[in-house]
Write an enzyme that holds these catalytic residues in place. Structure first.
Site, PDB file in Angstrom:
ATOM      1  N   THR A 210       1.366   4.575   0.992  1.00 23.74           N
ATOM      2  CA  THR A 210       0.469   5.378  -0.406  1.00 23.74           C
ATOM      3  C   THR A 210      -0.136   5.669  -1.049  1.00 23.74           C
ATOM      4  O   THR A 210      -0.321   6.179  -1.675  1.00 23.74           O
ATOM      5  CB  THR A 210       1.144   3.709  -1.079  1.00 23.74           C
ATOM      6  OG1 THR A 210      -0.472   3.315  -0.598  1.00 23.74           O
ATOM      7  CG2 THR A 210       2.241   2.879  -1.053  1.00 23.74           C
ATOM      8  N   THR A 213      -0.310   8.153  -3.902  1.00 29.09           N
ATOM      9  CA  THR A 213       1.041   7.930  -4.610  1.00 29.09           C
ATOM     10  C   THR A 213       0.576   8.329  -6.931  1.00 29.09           C
ATOM     11  O   THR A 213       1.048   8.953  -6.899  1.00 29.09           O
ATOM     12  CB  THR A 213       1.115   6.480  -5.121  1.00 29.09           C
ATOM     13  OG1 THR A 213       0.035   5.744  -5.503  1.00 29.09           O
ATOM     14  CG2 THR A 213       2.293   6.208  -4.265  1.00 29.09           C
TER      15      THR A 213
END
Ligand code: ATP
Ligand code: HMH
Length: 274
Positions: A210, A213
């Site tokens: 992630t 993001t």
């Protein structure tokens, strides 16, 4: 071709910051420009060092861009310290910039500080009011709203508190998006404008990769605003972009790896641009 400027820090490992933004802008088939506020030495395992750029040099970069190629939208990410924030605020007013997406970056995913603590108030008072949309994650919303939201109802409450603090006097379209990537059971995001609340429901993708993001979401929102979409639709399109970029499970590095912009760009060309 529409033009999008990112004002942010550099991530040498290519997952977040300027590098994520330029990949996102290119995948949207728009022209990307960058003003660098700080260099970071970081990778998927964390941030090893930060070197802020001199505020005057940030100003020189902004003058170089705005005196030649006027962007249709601007994304602002890591701003490092109060001198840089004040320089950016001055230049945004001088060049009467519209369509500003402000991601109030305070810390990296792994926890390292990317904004001086004493600069938070300056960010809130001097730069946020110039934005069309601000996109705090749960931790940033906690700092700005004064409590940590843990449900979508609480995210809405936090977004409304932040809206009142930042945009109370504004008449034009502006909004606060509280991002739910750090919730445990879902990845719902909540958008509040003057009158309405929109909830972007999303299941939590089981993927440790992630890194970037938030940077990717905010620059994708800027791309959509540059293309003329309204705030609500821009967030919808941008969230879909991030979801696609996460879903392919690109797994680089030994920590929280980066997104796959090629996968997300494929969706854009098939669905929107044809
Ligand atoms: N595991 C996940 N599954 C689905 N969507 C996610 C996931 N993690 C983050 N997102 C989405 O990614 C976007 C960015 O949210 P997040 O809360 O992670 O921002 P951030 O903390 O600012 O990001 P960064 O890690 O770059 O600092 C949001 O639209 C969020 O819903
Ligand atoms: C340069 C930069 N900006 C933002 C973030 C937040 O993801 C990061 N890790 N690095």
């Amino acid at each position: 071709m529409k033009k999008v400027l990112t004002i942010a820090g550099s991530d040498c490992s290519g997952g977040a910051g300027i590098q994520a933004d330029l990949k996102t802008i290119t995948a949207h088939r728009l022209y990307g420009m960058s003003v660098i506020t700080a260099l970071t030495a970081q990778n998927t395992t964390g941030v090893q060092a930060v070197q802020a750029i001199d505020a005057d040099f940030v100003g020189a970069q902004l003058d170089a861009v705005f005196s030649d190629i006027i962007p249709d939208a601007v994304k602002i990410g890591m701003v490092a310290n109060k001198e840089i924030i004040q320089m950016i605020a001055r230049k945004m007013q001088q060049y009467k910039v519209r369509n500003i997406v402000l991601d109030p970056v305070m810390a990296a995913t792994a926890g390292s500080k990317l904004l001086q603590k004493e600069a938070t108030v300056i960010l809130q008072n001097e730069l946020m009011p110039l934005a069309s949309i601000i996109t705090p994650n749960i931790g940033e919303a906690a700092v700005l709203a004064g409590f940590t939201p843990t449900t979508t109802d609480e995210m809405e409450k936090a977004a409304k508190i932040i809206y009142e603090k930042v945009f109370a006097k504004r008449q034009d379209d502006c909004a606060v998006l509280v991002k739910g990537g750090h919730l445990t059971d879902s990845a719902d995001d909540v958008l509040c404008d003057k009158n309405l609340t929109y909830i972007y429901n999303s299941r939590k993708i089981d993927n440790k990769n992630t890194h970037g993001t938030g940077c990717t979401l905010s620059s994708a929102i800027a791309c959509n605003l540059a293309e003329g979409f309204n705030l609500q639709q821009s967030v919808k399109n941008a969230k879909k972009y991030v979801t696609m970029a996460m879903q392919t499970n690109l797994d680089l590095g030994s920590g929280a790896g980066p997104l796959n912009h090629m996968a997300a760009g494929g969706w854009l060309t098939s669905d929107i641009w044809q």
